[in-house]
Scaffold this motif. Sequence first.
Motif, PDB file in Angstrom:
ATOM      1  N   LYS A 200       0.807  -1.215   0.000  1.00 11.22           N
ATOM      2  CA  LYS A 200       0.000   0.000   0.000  1.00 11.22           C
ATOM      3  C   LYS A 200       0.845   1.273   0.000  1.00 11.22           C
ATOM      4  O   LYS A 200       0.314   2.359  -0.097  1.00 11.22           O
ATOM      5  CB  LYS A 200      -0.935  -0.002   1.206  1.00 11.22           C
ATOM      6  N   ILE A 201       2.152   1.139   0.134  1.00 18.39           N
ATOM      7  CA  ILE A 201       3.009   2.322   0.129  1.00 18.39           C
ATOM      8  C   ILE A 201       3.119   2.848  -1.306  1.00 18.39           C
ATOM      9  O   ILE A 201       3.475   2.106  -2.211  1.00 18.39           O
ATOM     10  CB  ILE A 201       4.415   1.968   0.670  1.00 18.39           C
ATOM     11  N   PRO A 202       2.823   4.133  -1.521  1.00 21.59           N
ATOM     12  CA  PRO A 202       2.924   4.667  -2.888  1.00 21.59           C
ATOM     13  C   PRO A 202       4.367   4.588  -3.398  1.00 21.59           C
ATOM     14  O   PRO A 202       5.309   4.622  -2.610  1.00 21.59           O
ATOM     15  CB  PRO A 202       2.514   6.133  -2.719  1.00 21.59           C
ATOM     16  N   GLN A 203       4.500   4.502  -4.715  1.00 20.61           N
ATOM     17  CA  GLN A 203       5.839   4.332  -5.292  1.00 20.61           C
ATOM     18  C   GLN A 203       6.783   5.473  -4.934  1.00 20.61           C
ATOM     19  O   GLN A 203       7.961   5.256  -4.675  1.00 20.61           O
ATOM     20  CB  GLN A 203       5.721   4.241  -6.811  1.00 20.61           C
ATOM     21  N   ALA A 204       6.268   6.705  -4.938  1.00 18.72           N
ATOM     22  CA  ALA A 204       7.133   7.849  -4.638  1.00 18.72           C
ATOM     23  C   ALA A 204       7.688   7.734  -3.223  1.00 18.72           C
ATOM     24  O   ALA A 204       8.851   8.040  -2.970  1.00 18.72           O
ATOM     25  CB  ALA A 204       6.361   9.149  -4.798  1.00 18.72           C
TER      26      ALA A 204
ATOM     27  N   ARG B 286       6.260  13.443   6.965  1.00 18.79           N
ATOM     28  CA  ARG B 286       5.178  13.026   7.869  1.00 18.79           C
ATOM     29  C   ARG B 286       4.186  12.121   7.139  1.00 18.79           C
ATOM     30  O   ARG B 286       3.742  11.108   7.665  1.00 18.79           O
ATOM     31  CB  ARG B 286       4.465  14.241   8.461  1.00 18.79           C
ATOM     32  N   ARG B 287       3.867  12.489   5.898  1.00 20.79           N
ATOM     33  CA  ARG B 287       2.930  11.663   5.128  1.00 20.79           C
ATOM     34  C   ARG B 287       3.547  10.291   4.851  1.00 20.79           C
ATOM     35  O   ARG B 287       2.930   9.252   5.053  1.00 20.79           O
ATOM     36  CB  ARG B 287       2.560  12.354   3.826  1.00 20.79           C
ATOM     37  N   ASP B 288       4.821  10.294   4.410  1.00 23.56           N
ATOM     38  CA  ASP B 288       5.512   9.022   4.145  1.00 23.56           C
ATOM     39  C   ASP B 288       5.480   8.131   5.390  1.00 23.56           C
ATOM     40  O   ASP B 288       5.133   6.950   5.318  1.00 23.56           O
ATOM     41  CB  ASP B 288       6.984   9.267   3.778  1.00 23.56           C
ATOM     42  N   PHE B 289       5.844   8.721   6.523  1.00 22.74           N
ATOM     43  CA  PHE B 289       5.977   7.916   7.731  1.00 22.74           C
ATOM     44  C   PHE B 289       4.633   7.395   8.221  1.00 22.74           C
ATOM     45  O   PHE B 289       4.566   6.365   8.876  1.00 22.74           O
ATOM     46  CB  PHE B 289       6.689   8.712   8.840  1.00 22.74           C
TER      47      PHE B 289
ATOM     48  N   GLY C 167       4.612  10.144  14.639  1.00 27.53           N
ATOM     49  CA  GLY C 167       5.489  11.039  15.395  1.00 27.53           C
ATOM     50  C   GLY C 167       4.652  11.807  16.407  1.00 27.53           C
ATOM     51  O   GLY C 167       3.505  12.144  16.140  1.00 27.53           O
ATOM     52  N   LYS C 168       5.214  12.026  17.590  1.00 25.73           N
ATOM     53  CA  LYS C 168       4.487  12.828  18.595  1.00 25.73           C
ATOM     54  C   LYS C 168       5.108  14.206  18.639  1.00 25.73           C
ATOM     55  O   LYS C 168       6.324  14.349  18.550  1.00 25.73           O
ATOM     56  CB  LYS C 168       4.610  12.164  19.968  1.00 25.73           C
ATOM     57  N   LYS C 169       4.248  15.191  18.818  1.00 24.81           N
ATOM     58  CA  LYS C 169       4.743  16.574  18.903  1.00 24.81           C
ATOM     59  C   LYS C 169       5.725  16.682  20.062  1.00 24.81           C
ATOM     60  O   LYS C 169       5.465  16.180  21.147  1.00 24.81           O
ATOM     61  CB  LYS C 169       3.565  17.535  19.122  1.00 24.81           C
TER      62      LYS C 169
END
Length: 223
Positions: free
Chosen positions: A7-11, A51-54, A61-63
Amino acid sequence: MPQDTLKIPQATAKRLPLYYRFLKNLHSSGKQRVSSAELSEAVKVDSATIRRDFSYFGALGKKGYGYNVNYLLSFFRKTLDQDELTKVAIIGVGNLGTAFLHYNFLKNNNTKIEMAFDVDADKVGTRIGDVPIYHMDDMEELLRKEGVAVTILTVPAPVAQPITDRLVSADVKGILNFTPARLNVPASIRVHHIDLAVELQSLVYFLKHYPMQETLVEEPITE
Ligand code: ATP
Protein backbone atom coordinates in the motif's frame (compact mmCIF):
# COMPACT_ATOMS: atom_id res chain seq x y z
CA MET A 1 4.02 -3.42 12.95
CA PRO A 2 2.29 -2.95 9.58
CA GLN A 3 3.76 -5.28 6.99
CA ASP A 4 1.45 -4.50 4.12
CA THR A 5 4.08 -2.67 2.11
CA LEU A 6 2.02 -2.99 -1.09
CA LYS A 7 0.00 0.00 0.00
CA ILE A 8 3.01 2.32 0.13
CA PRO A 9 2.92 4.67 -2.89
CA GLN A 10 5.84 4.33 -5.29
CA ALA A 11 7.13 7.85 -4.64
CA THR A 12 7.28 7.05 -0.92
CA ALA A 13 8.92 3.68 -1.56
CA LYS A 14 11.66 5.39 -3.57
CA ARG A 15 12.55 7.57 -0.59
CA LEU A 16 12.88 4.58 1.75
CA PRO A 17 16.57 3.93 1.08
CA LEU A 18 17.30 7.61 1.72
CA TYR A 19 15.53 7.54 5.08
CA TYR A 20 17.09 4.22 5.92
CA ARG A 21 20.65 5.41 5.37
CA PHE A 22 20.17 8.49 7.50
CA LEU A 23 18.43 6.62 10.33
CA LYS A 24 21.19 4.03 10.40
CA ASN A 25 23.72 6.80 10.94
CA LEU A 26 21.56 8.30 13.68
CA HIS A 27 21.21 4.94 15.33
CA SER A 28 24.94 4.28 15.35
CA SER A 29 25.53 7.67 16.94
CA GLY A 30 23.21 6.57 19.76
CA LYS A 31 20.18 8.72 18.96
CA GLN A 32 16.81 7.28 19.93
CA ARG A 33 14.41 9.77 18.41
CA VAL A 34 14.31 12.17 15.54
CA SER A 35 11.94 14.96 14.57
CA SER A 36 10.55 15.38 11.08
CA ALA A 37 12.32 18.77 10.94
CA GLU A 38 15.70 17.15 11.64
CA LEU A 39 15.02 14.44 9.08
CA SER A 40 13.93 17.02 6.56
CA GLU A 41 17.12 19.00 6.97
CA ALA A 42 19.27 15.90 6.61
CA VAL A 43 17.62 14.17 3.66
CA LYS A 44 16.39 17.34 1.92
CA VAL A 45 12.76 16.28 1.68
CA ASP A 46 10.14 18.67 3.06
CA SER A 47 8.74 17.73 6.46
CA ALA A 48 5.10 17.47 5.30
CA THR A 49 6.19 14.80 2.81
CA ILE A 50 8.16 13.03 5.53
CA ARG A 51 5.18 13.03 7.87
CA ARG A 52 2.93 11.66 5.13
CA ASP A 53 5.51 9.02 4.14
CA PHE A 54 5.98 7.92 7.73
CA SER A 55 2.25 7.61 8.30
CA TYR A 56 2.29 4.83 5.69
CA PHE A 57 4.88 3.02 7.80
CA GLY A 58 2.60 3.15 10.82
CA ALA A 59 5.08 5.48 12.50
CA LEU A 60 3.25 8.18 14.37
CA GLY A 61 5.49 11.04 15.40
CA LYS A 62 4.49 12.83 18.59
CA LYS A 63 4.74 16.57 18.90
CA GLY A 64 7.84 17.46 20.87
CA TYR A 65 9.02 13.86 20.82
CA GLY A 66 9.56 12.94 17.18
CA TYR A 67 9.90 9.45 15.75
CA ASN A 68 11.33 6.39 17.41
CA VAL A 69 14.56 5.58 15.56
CA ASN A 70 14.59 1.88 16.49
CA TYR A 71 11.04 1.33 15.32
CA LEU A 72 11.68 3.00 11.98
CA LEU A 73 14.93 1.15 11.46
CA SER A 74 13.41 -2.26 12.01
CA PHE A 75 10.52 -1.35 9.72
CA PHE A 76 12.90 -0.24 6.96
CA ARG A 77 15.13 -3.25 7.38
CA LYS A 78 12.17 -5.55 6.82
CA THR A 79 10.65 -3.52 4.02
CA LEU A 80 13.90 -3.11 2.15
CA ASP A 81 14.84 -6.75 2.74
CA GLN A 82 17.97 -5.67 4.54
CA ASP A 83 18.01 -8.91 6.48
CA GLU A 84 18.61 -10.73 3.25
CA LEU A 85 21.59 -10.38 0.94
CA THR A 86 20.58 -9.68 -2.65
CA LYS A 87 22.99 -10.99 -5.25
CA VAL A 88 23.70 -8.75 -8.20
CA ALA A 89 25.52 -9.28 -11.51
CA ILE A 90 27.18 -6.68 -13.74
CA ILE A 91 26.74 -7.16 -17.46
CA GLY A 92 29.48 -5.33 -19.38
CA VAL A 93 32.80 -4.59 -17.67
CA GLY A 94 33.73 -1.32 -19.43
CA ASN A 95 34.53 1.93 -17.63
CA LEU A 96 31.20 2.08 -15.82
CA GLY A 97 30.94 -1.63 -15.05
CA THR A 98 34.49 -1.58 -13.68
CA ALA A 99 33.66 1.41 -11.46
CA PHE A 100 30.69 -0.49 -10.02
CA LEU A 101 32.87 -3.49 -9.38
CA HIS A 102 35.19 -1.29 -7.32
CA TYR A 103 32.33 0.32 -5.44
CA ASN A 104 31.38 -1.21 -2.12
CA PHE A 105 27.58 -1.39 -2.28
CA LEU A 106 27.52 -3.33 0.98
CA LYS A 107 28.43 -0.13 2.81
CA ASN A 108 24.91 1.20 2.47
CA ASN A 109 22.67 -1.74 1.78
CA ASN A 110 22.58 -5.47 1.55
CA THR A 111 23.35 -5.96 -2.10
CA LYS A 112 26.47 -7.73 -3.23
CA ILE A 113 27.97 -8.01 -6.67
CA GLU A 114 28.58 -11.71 -7.12
CA MET A 115 29.71 -11.95 -10.73
CA ALA A 116 30.23 -10.01 -13.94
CA PHE A 117 29.97 -10.88 -17.62
CA ASP A 118 31.66 -9.63 -20.77
CA VAL A 119 32.68 -10.83 -24.23
CA ASP A 120 36.17 -9.35 -24.20
CA ALA A 121 38.70 -12.22 -24.10
CA ASP A 122 41.13 -10.02 -22.14
CA LYS A 123 38.59 -9.56 -19.34
CA VAL A 124 36.93 -12.99 -19.22
CA GLY A 125 38.61 -15.25 -16.66
CA THR A 126 40.00 -12.36 -14.62
CA ARG A 127 38.70 -10.82 -11.39
CA ILE A 128 38.13 -7.29 -10.25
CA GLY A 129 38.35 -7.18 -6.49
CA ASP A 130 36.70 -10.42 -5.45
CA VAL A 131 34.36 -10.59 -8.40
CA PRO A 132 34.94 -13.09 -11.21
CA ILE A 133 34.31 -12.05 -14.81
CA TYR A 134 32.69 -14.76 -16.92
CA HIS A 135 31.92 -15.05 -20.61
CA MET A 136 28.46 -14.06 -21.84
CA ASP A 137 27.99 -17.58 -23.19
CA ASP A 138 27.70 -18.83 -19.61
CA MET A 139 25.46 -16.03 -18.37
CA GLU A 140 22.04 -17.69 -18.15
CA GLU A 141 23.40 -20.84 -16.56
CA LEU A 142 25.45 -19.02 -13.91
CA LEU A 143 22.74 -16.50 -13.04
CA ARG A 144 20.27 -19.32 -12.49
CA LYS A 145 22.73 -21.46 -10.58
CA GLU A 146 23.62 -18.65 -8.16
CA GLY A 147 20.07 -17.30 -7.94
CA VAL A 148 21.00 -13.84 -9.18
CA ALA A 149 17.77 -11.93 -9.86
CA VAL A 150 19.14 -8.39 -10.14
CA THR A 151 21.54 -7.12 -12.79
CA ILE A 152 23.25 -3.87 -13.67
CA LEU A 153 23.45 -3.33 -17.41
CA THR A 154 26.55 -1.44 -18.59
CA VAL A 155 26.98 -2.74 -22.14
CA PRO A 156 26.99 -0.69 -25.37
CA ALA A 157 23.44 0.48 -26.24
CA PRO A 158 23.01 -1.58 -29.44
CA VAL A 159 23.36 -4.88 -27.56
CA ALA A 160 21.23 -3.84 -24.56
CA GLN A 161 17.90 -5.23 -25.83
CA PRO A 162 19.10 -8.67 -26.97
CA ILE A 163 20.98 -9.07 -23.69
CA THR A 164 17.87 -7.99 -21.78
CA ASP A 165 15.86 -10.69 -23.56
CA ARG A 166 18.41 -13.22 -22.38
CA LEU A 167 18.25 -11.87 -18.82
CA VAL A 168 14.48 -12.26 -18.85
CA SER A 169 14.84 -15.85 -19.99
CA ALA A 170 17.28 -16.40 -17.11
CA ASP A 171 14.57 -15.35 -14.59
CA VAL A 172 16.16 -12.02 -13.72
CA LYS A 173 13.55 -9.82 -12.02
CA GLY A 174 15.20 -6.40 -11.88
CA ILE A 175 17.50 -4.53 -14.24
CA LEU A 176 19.32 -1.30 -13.48
CA ASN A 177 19.85 0.01 -16.99
CA PHE A 178 22.77 2.41 -17.41
CA THR A 179 22.68 2.25 -21.20
CA PRO A 180 20.84 4.94 -23.18
CA ALA A 181 18.62 2.22 -24.73
CA ARG A 182 14.94 2.02 -23.75
CA LEU A 183 14.28 -1.59 -22.90
CA ASN A 184 11.22 -3.70 -23.63
CA VAL A 185 10.47 -6.25 -20.93
CA PRO A 186 7.44 -8.24 -19.80
CA ALA A 187 5.31 -6.57 -17.10
CA SER A 188 6.72 -8.90 -14.44
CA ILE A 189 10.24 -7.47 -14.84
CA ARG A 190 11.23 -4.16 -13.32
CA VAL A 191 13.64 -1.85 -15.15
CA HIS A 192 15.08 1.29 -13.60
CA HIS A 193 16.73 3.45 -16.19
CA ILE A 194 19.59 5.76 -15.25
CA ASP A 195 20.94 7.61 -18.25
CA LEU A 196 23.88 9.58 -16.89
CA ALA A 197 24.21 11.81 -19.95
CA VAL A 198 20.52 12.74 -19.79
CA GLU A 199 20.71 13.39 -16.04
CA LEU A 200 23.70 15.66 -16.49
CA GLN A 201 22.06 17.52 -19.33
CA SER A 202 18.90 17.93 -17.29
CA LEU A 203 20.89 19.31 -14.33
CA VAL A 204 22.62 21.86 -16.56
CA TYR A 205 19.25 22.83 -18.06
CA PHE A 206 17.68 23.35 -14.64
CA LEU A 207 20.62 25.40 -13.42
CA LYS A 208 20.24 27.66 -16.42
CA HIS A 209 16.47 28.05 -16.36
CA TYR A 210 15.51 27.62 -12.70
CA PRO A 211 18.56 28.89 -10.79
CA MET A 212 16.59 29.72 -7.63
CA GLN A 213 14.33 26.71 -7.57
CA GLU A 214 13.21 25.67 -4.10
CA THR A 215 12.92 21.95 -4.78
CA LEU A 216 15.88 20.35 -3.11
CA VAL A 217 15.75 16.82 -4.41
CA GLU A 218 15.02 16.04 -8.01
CA GLU A 219 13.98 12.44 -8.61
CA PRO A 220 16.25 10.55 -11.05
CA ILE A 221 14.52 9.44 -14.20
CA THR A 222 13.39 5.86 -13.81
CA GLU A 223 10.96 3.78 -15.73
P1 ATP B 1 31.34 2.38 -20.55
O1 ATP B 1 30.05 2.62 -21.29
O2 ATP B 1 31.13 1.49 -19.35
O3 ATP B 1 32.15 3.57 -20.27
P2 ATP B 1 33.38 1.57 -22.37
O4 ATP B 1 33.42 2.80 -23.17
O5 ATP B 1 34.55 1.21 -21.55
O6 ATP B 1 32.12 1.43 -21.50
P3 ATP B 1 31.73 0.02 -24.13
O7 ATP B 1 32.09 -0.10 -25.56
O8 ATP B 1 30.56 0.87 -23.76
O9 ATP B 1 33.05 0.37 -23.35
O10 ATP B 1 31.47 -1.45 -23.58
C1 ATP B 1 31.23 -1.72 -22.25
C2 ATP B 1 31.62 -3.15 -21.97
O11 ATP B 1 30.67 -4.01 -22.56
C3 ATP B 1 32.98 -3.54 -22.56
O12 ATP B 1 33.76 -4.18 -21.55
C4 ATP B 1 32.65 -4.48 -23.68
O13 ATP B 1 33.63 -5.48 -23.84
C5 ATP B 1 31.35 -5.07 -23.19
N1 ATP B 1 30.51 -5.63 -24.26
C6 ATP B 1 30.42 -5.24 -25.55
N2 ATP B 1 29.52 -6.01 -26.21
C7 ATP B 1 29.06 -6.89 -25.31
C8 ATP B 1 28.12 -7.95 -25.36
N3 ATP B 1 27.46 -8.26 -26.47
N4 ATP B 1 27.89 -8.64 -24.23
C9 ATP B 1 28.53 -8.34 -23.10
N5 ATP B 1 29.43 -7.37 -22.98
C10 ATP B 1 29.69 -6.64 -24.06
